[in-house]
Design an enzyme around this catalytic site. Structure first.
Site, PDB file in Angstrom:
ATOM      1  N   SER A 104       0.907  -1.053  -0.401  1.00 27.73           N
ATOM      2  CA  SER A 104       0.001  -0.282  -0.275  1.00 27.73           C
ATOM      3  C   SER A 104       0.638   1.436  -0.219  1.00 27.73           C
ATOM      4  CB  SER A 104      -1.288   0.174   1.442  1.00 27.73           C
ATOM      5  OG  SER A 104      -0.284  -0.056   2.514  1.00 27.73           O
ATOM      6  N   LYS A 134     -11.244   0.662  -2.859  1.00 29.03           N
ATOM      7  CA  LYS A 134     -10.419   1.255  -3.173  1.00 29.03           C
ATOM      8  C   LYS A 134     -10.554   1.525  -4.659  1.00 29.03           C
ATOM      9  CE  LYS A 134      -7.195   0.720   0.192  1.00 29.03           C
ATOM     10  NZ  LYS A 134      -7.483   0.195   1.080  1.00 29.03           N
ATOM     11  N   HIS A 153      -4.497  -3.036  -3.050  1.00 37.14           N
ATOM     12  CA  HIS A 153      -4.446  -1.753  -4.070  1.00 37.14           C
ATOM     13  C   HIS A 153      -4.356  -2.934  -5.647  1.00 37.14           C
ATOM     14  CE1 HIS A 153      -4.063   1.299  -1.349  1.00 37.14           C
ATOM     15  NE2 HIS A 153      -3.884   0.330  -0.265  1.00 37.14           N
TER      16      HIS A 153
HETATM   17  C1  LIG Z   1      -6.554   0.383   2.997  1.00 37.72           C
HETATM   18  C2  LIG Z   1      -6.345  -1.253   3.190  1.00 37.72           C
HETATM   19  C3  LIG Z   1      -6.716  -2.028   4.115  1.00 37.72           C
HETATM   20  C4  LIG Z   1      -8.111  -1.610   4.577  1.00 37.72           C
HETATM   21  O1  LIG Z   1      -9.582  -1.558   4.065  1.00 37.72           O
HETATM   22  P1  LIG Z   1     -10.390  -1.020   4.597  1.00 37.72           P
HETATM   23  O2  LIG Z   1     -11.973  -1.332   3.246  1.00 37.72           O
HETATM   24  O3  LIG Z   1     -10.202   0.496   3.315  1.00 37.72           O
HETATM   25  O4  LIG Z   1     -10.886  -0.588   5.938  1.00 37.72           O
HETATM   26  C5  LIG Z   1      -6.339  -2.966   4.394  1.00 37.72           C
HETATM   27  N1  LIG Z   1      -5.045  -3.308   3.552  1.00 37.72           N
HETATM   28  C6  LIG Z   1      -4.866  -3.007   2.561  1.00 37.72           C
HETATM   29  C7  LIG Z   1      -3.026  -3.163   2.015  1.00 37.72           C
HETATM   30  C8  LIG Z   1      -5.150  -1.485   2.922  1.00 37.72           C
HETATM   31  O5  LIG Z   1      -4.668  -0.760   1.835  1.00 37.72           O
END
Ligand SMILES: *Cc1c(COP(=O)(O)O)cnc(C)c1O
Length: 386
Positions: free
Chosen positions: A182, A240, A210
Site C-alpha cells: 500500500s 479502493k 490495491h
Molecule cells: C486500505 C487497506 C486496508 C483496509 O481496507 P478498508 O476497507 O479501508 O478498511 C487493508 N489492507 C490494505 C493493504 C489497505 O491498503
C-alpha cells in the site's frame, strides 16, 4: 486538568515536536480526481479510487436504487437479519472474479483482516508477516494467540528459511502479505510464494486492497504473473478501485463457511449496508467489461515514473522518498500551492527515515496533468537535494 486530558495533551505535544501529529482536513471529493479543501479545488493524486468508480453514474444509480428499496442500514449482524440478498450476489461475483469457490463480505477491509486471522490461527500456530504488511494484517495477527514472526520485505529466501526452520514445530502456519504494497506500490512475488507455501503446507493469504480492479487485468495480484499464482486466501477491500466501502475474503467453501460461522467481525458487527453491496456489484460489472479502463491507472503511473527516471511502476502507487517527515511535509505544501493534492506519509505508517509523498494514479487523470506533476516533483527533489 484531569489526568486523562493531561495524558492525551502530553502525547500530542510529543508528536507535534517530531512533526508526527496528524490532523483531519475536511475534504470533499467532487468527482473521481478533484477535491475541495479550504475553499480551493485541487487535483488529487492521493485517492485510492483508481477507476473513479465512486462517482460513476452507473455505480451511483445502483446504490440509489438499493437505498430506495432497502434503506440506509442492514439492521443487524448478517447472522441475524442483516444478510441482504445483494450481499450474497456480491459474494458470488467476487468469487468468480478471483477464481475462488466462495467469498465472505465484511464491513470493511480492516474488519476482514481482524476477523480472518484470529479465526484461522490459535495456540500452537505461527503467523509469518511481511515486514511492510498493512497495519490491519498486524492488528489481526496480534488478536491471535499464535506466535507472530516477520520476514524481510518480499524476501522469498528469508521466508523459505523461516519455513524450513520452524514449520515442524507448529500445527499450522499462516503467511500474510499485501498483494500490492500500500505504501510502496510493489507486488509480492506470488509466483514464488504460492508454490513455496504449498510445499510447506503453509496457508498463504494475500491482502489485495490495491490489486483488485487495477492489476492482473482487474482480477488482482494473483493474476499479475505469467502463470496464475493463486493463494488459498485472497482478501481485499471494496473501498479502493471498487469505489465504495466494505471488505471480502475469497477462498474454498469450507473456509468461507467457517469464517461466516466464527469470525467475530462477521458475527458481532452489522452487515454491510445494501446500497454498498449494490454499488460494488455495479463496479464489478464495469471492471469485468472494460479492460482498457482497468489498465489506465498503471499506464498513468508509468508515465510518471518514466518522466522522473524511476523504475517502471508495478501498480498505480508510486512513492517518492524524502526521508525526514518535515521534508515530506514541505514538499506536500509546495505541491498544494500548485494545485496538486498529494499527502505526505510519515512514520509509523512507514519506517522511520522513509517519509514520502505517496502518489496514486487514476484512470481519470489526464496525461498532461501527470506530466505537469512530474515536472513539479523533479523541481522539488532538486531543491531538497541542494
Ligand atoms: C486500505 C487497506 C486496508 C483496509 O481496507 P478498508 O476497507 O479501508 O478498511 C487493508 N489492507 C490494505 C493493504 C489497505 O491498503
Amino acid at each position: 486538568m484531569d489526568s486523562l486530558d493531561a495524558f492525551a495533551g502530553g502525547k500530542l505535544a510529543a508528536l507535534e515536536a517530531k512533526s508526527l501529529k496528524r490532523t483531519l482536513v475536511p475534504t470533499g471529493r467532487t468527482d473521481g480526481v478533484h477535491v475541495e479543501r479550504g475553499g480551493k479545488t485541487l487535483i488529487s493524486f492521493s485517492c485510492n479510487d483508481y477507476l473513479g468508480l465512486s462517482h460513476h453514474p452507473r455505480v451511483k444509480a445502483a446504490a440509489a436504487d438499493a437505498l430506495a428499496r432497502w434503506g440506509t442500514g442492514s439492521g443487524a449482524s448478517r447472522l441475524v437479519t442483516g444478510d441482504n440478498p445483494l450481499i450474497e450476489d456480491l459474494e458470488t461475483r467476487l468469487a468468480r472474479l478471483k477464481g475462488a469457490e466462495a467469498a465472505c463480505v465484511f464491513g470493511s477491509g480492516y474488519l476482514a483482516n481482524t476477523g480472518i486471522i484470529p479465526t484461522l490461527t490459535g495456540e500452537g500456530d505461527l503467523i509469518l508477516v511481511d515486514e511492510l504488511a498493512h497495519a490491519c494484517l498486524w492488528a489481526g495477527s496480534q488478536l491471535s494467540p499464535a506466535d507472530v514472526v516477520m520476514f524481510r520485505h518480499n524476501d522469498v529466501d528469508h521466508l523459505a528459511e523461516l519455513l524450513a526452520e520452524t514449520r515442524a514445530a507448529y500445527r499450522h502456519v499462516l503467511v500474510v502479505t499485501d498483494g500490492v504494497f500500500s505504501m510502496d506500490g510493489d507486488l509480492a512475488p506470488l509466483d514464488r510464494m504460492v508454490p513455496l507455501c504449498a510445499a510447506h503446507d503453509a496457508w498463504l493469504m494475500t491482502d489485495d486492497a490495491h490489486g483488485v480492479g487495477v492489476v492482473g487485468g482487474g482480477r488482482g495480484s494473483s493474476y499479475a504473473f505469467e502463470a496464475t499464482a493463486k493463494p488459498p486466501l485472497q482478501m481485499g477491500t471494496l473501498s479502493k478501485a471498487i469505489g465504495g466501502y466494505g471488505g471480502y475474503l475469497c477462498a474454498n467453501k469450507p473456509v468461507i463457511d467457517f469464517i461466516k460461522t466464527r469470525a467475530r467481525t462477521v458475527v458481532y458487527s452489522t452487515g454491510l449496508p445494501p446500497a454498498n453491496a449494490a454499488a460494488a456489484i455495479a463496479a464489478l460489472d464495469l471492471i469485468e467489461s472494460d479492460s482498457v479502463l482497468v489498465g489506465e491507472p498503471v499506464r498513468k503511473a508509468r508515465l510518471f515514473t518514466a518522466a522522473l527516471g524511476l523504475p517502471p511502476a508495478e501498480s498505480p502507487i508510486v512513492p517518492v522518498l524524502f526521508g525526514p517527515a518535515e521534508a515530506a511535509l514541505t514538499a506536500m505544501r509546495a505541491l498544494e500551492a500548485m494545485g496538486f493534492m498529494v499527502v505526505a506519509i510519515r512514520p509509523p505508517t512507514v519506517p522511520a527515515g522513509t517519509a514520502r509523498l505517496r502518489f496514486t494514479f487514476s484512470a481519470l487523470h489526464s496525461d498532461a496533468d501527470v506530466l505537469r506533476l512530474a515536472d513539479a516533483v523533479r523541481a522539488l527533489l532538486a531543491k531538497a537535494a541542494a
